[in-house]
Structures are given as C-alpha cells and as structure tokens.
Write a protein that holds these residues in place. Structure first.
Motif, short mmCIF file in Angstrom:
data_model
loop_
_atom_site.label_atom_id
_atom_site.label_comp_id
_atom_site.label_asym_id
_atom_site.label_seq_id
_atom_site.Cartn_x
_atom_site.Cartn_y
_atom_site.Cartn_z
N LEU A 20 0.82 -1.21 0.00
CA LEU A 20 0.00 0.00 0.00
C LEU A 20 0.86 1.26 0.00
N ALA A 21 1.94 1.26 0.79
CA ALA A 21 2.81 2.44 0.83
C ALA A 21 3.43 2.68 -0.54
N ALA A 22 3.91 1.61 -1.17
CA ALA A 22 4.51 1.75 -2.50
C ALA A 22 3.47 2.19 -3.53
N THR A 23 2.25 1.65 -3.42
CA THR A 23 1.18 2.00 -4.36
C THR A 23 0.78 3.46 -4.21
N GLY A 40 2.76 13.55 7.59
CA GLY A 40 1.75 12.49 7.45
C GLY A 40 2.03 11.61 6.25
N PHE A 41 2.33 12.22 5.12
CA PHE A 41 2.63 11.45 3.91
C PHE A 41 3.94 10.70 4.08
N ARG A 42 4.94 11.35 4.67
CA ARG A 42 6.23 10.68 4.87
C ARG A 42 6.10 9.49 5.81
N ASP A 43 5.35 9.66 6.90
CA ASP A 43 5.16 8.55 7.84
C ASP A 43 4.40 7.40 7.20
#
Length: 285
Positions: A190-193, A212-215
């Motif tokens: 999910l993070a990669a997607t 938030g996006f980085r975490d």
C-alpha cells in the motif's frame, strides 16, 4: 547458547550480533557472501569471528540463524548442514514461512533441528551500519513450528528470542503467512502504491507533502529486490489481503459519494473504530 552463527550481516543479523555482544554470554560468528561486508563486521568488533567461509562460521555452532533473503536459505542450508554439530539448532528471520519451513525441515531432518522464526522488527534501513542492539526489545517474534518440529527445539528457540527482548507467539507456517500478509506485506504494498499513484496522478504534490505522507509511506523505502521476493513468495495471502483492502476502499468511496447525515455518521464511526484499533498498537507488550 554459547556459540551462535549468524549468516547475513544485514540489519537483523547485525542487530542480533549487537544484542548478543551486550549479553556477553555467546561467541558470535558472522558469515557474509561479500568480502567487503565481512571486513566491515570484523572492523566493528561486534563479532568474535567473521568470514566468507561458510563452513568455518558454522563449525561448532549450537545455533545457526539465517538472516539472508529467503530465496537463498535452501541453498545455504544444503551447503552447511554437513558441518553442523549433532543436536544443533537452526532458525531464520524470514518474512514468509510456508515454503521456507517445508524446504528447511527437509534439509535438517537428521541430527539438527530447524524451527522457523520471524521477528517483527526492522526498518526501511539496511545493512550492518543500521544495526542496533535494542532492535528486538518489545517486539513480537513469531515462531512457526510444524507438526514435525521437535518440541524441545521450539522451547529453546523461544527462550533465545525472549533473551534478546522479544515476546514470542506461536503460529503454524501457513497461518503465519496469512497474518503477516495483512500486517506487514500489504502495508508495504500500500505504501509503495500510494507513492506510485501520486507520482502518476499529481507529481508536483510531493513538493507539498508533510510528515503524514512521509510517515505513511516510510516503509516504501525498503529494498525493492527483497520485497519483490517476499510479495511473490506469499502471493496468495497478499492477494487475499489486497482484495479485502480494495473492497473496504469501495465502501469508503460509496460514503464519500453521499451527502447525508447518515453517510457522515457512518464515516465518523469508521474513523473512530480505526482510531481505537490504532491506539491499541501503542500499548507496550
């Protein structure tokens, strides 16, 4: 364990060496495929012996820990199994257990005992330089015996992981793979997607991203080759978890399509329940 051999000087292998060094009760030997990696281990002083000679590293070891990619565990095990002392224990730190346990139990079916392990610890960082002695503190380690696994060997491996700070849970290999698909493999996917989707749909949005996006996407920084192997090796369970996620997203999109008090109440309920479950993760083991 007085003599421990660690195969693979990466984050997990290095952290185990550091944790055992702090205990001071074990002689730790480390094997690496690349001379440069072995030299780094030797210069660090975190191991008593480091070498590219596999047989020399495992000779006399009471416990051998495979900290390598899962795809090479079988090859390595077949190479060093003749050098093991009678009654030696072998475990691993692999993220997929079904194929690993089946393969390695067949290899160590004689005088040695294999017990699968998966410490749920790590980071997107890799290599010996990222290792730290407290990596396993307050982490869960899943030990994965099969019906054929030696009982005393399971107890010994459990005691080992507890000695470096883990809380041990027992799961069968197949159940393990289903569980970690939801809490480890799917999150990475999910993070990669999410990163890929933003890059394709709104690339300039990266310039405005905050913590938030980085975490949320931190784990997408993990080694692509390693994660490709993990996702392919556990493809059935990962697909099942991904399809469940897609269905849940469809439910949420349906709520977003509706402008009504009921939709607002259901969205709030969804977010509240998610927060409750997330907050429970903060509790110490």
């Amino acid at each position: 364990m007085k003599r421990v051999a660690i195969l693979g000087p990466g984050l997990l292998g290095g952290s185990l060496a550091l944790a055992l060094r702090d205990q001071g009760a074990s002689r730790v030997s480390v094997w690496g495929r690349r001379p440069a990696a072995v030299e780094e281990v030797a210069q660090s002083g975190f191991a008593d012996f480091a070498s590219t000679d596999l047989q020399a590293v495992v000779e006399g070891a009471e416990l051998v820990i495979l900290c390598t990619p899962i795809g090479v565990m079988g090859e390595l095990s077949r190479a060093f199994s003749p050098s093991l002392a009678p009654g030696a224990l072998v475990t691993d730190v692999g993220s997929v257990k079904g194929p690993v346990v089946a393969d390695l139990q067949a290899i160590f079916g004689g005088s040695a005992h294999f017990v699968g392990s998966h410490p749920m610890a790590g980071s997107e960082q890799t290599g010996w330089s990222a290792a730290r002695a407290d990596l396993f503190q307050r982490s869960v380690c899943i030990v994965t015996p099969s019906p054929q696994t030696d009982g005393p060997a399971v107890q010994a491996i459990t005691a080992f992981w507890e000695s470096v700070g883990c809380s041990v849970r027992l799961l069968g290999p197949e159940e393990h793979d289903e569980v970690v698909a939801f809490v480890s493999h799917l999150p990475h996917l999910l993070a990669a997607t999410l990163v890929a989707m933003v890059a394709e749909q709104k690339g300039n949005a990266f310039d405005f991203s905050g913590p938030g996006f980085r975490d949320t996407t931190r784990i997408a920084g993990g080694p692509p080759a390693m994660w490709t192997e993990i996702l392919q090796s556990n493809r059935a369970a990962v697909r099942k978890s991904a399809e469940a996620m897609i269905e849940k997203l469809r439910e949420i999109v349906t709520l977003l399509d509706r402008d009504s008090p009921d939709a607002t109440q259901r969205m709030n309920q969804f977010l509240t329940e998610a927060k409750v479950h997330r907050d429970q993760l903060r509790r110490p083991l």
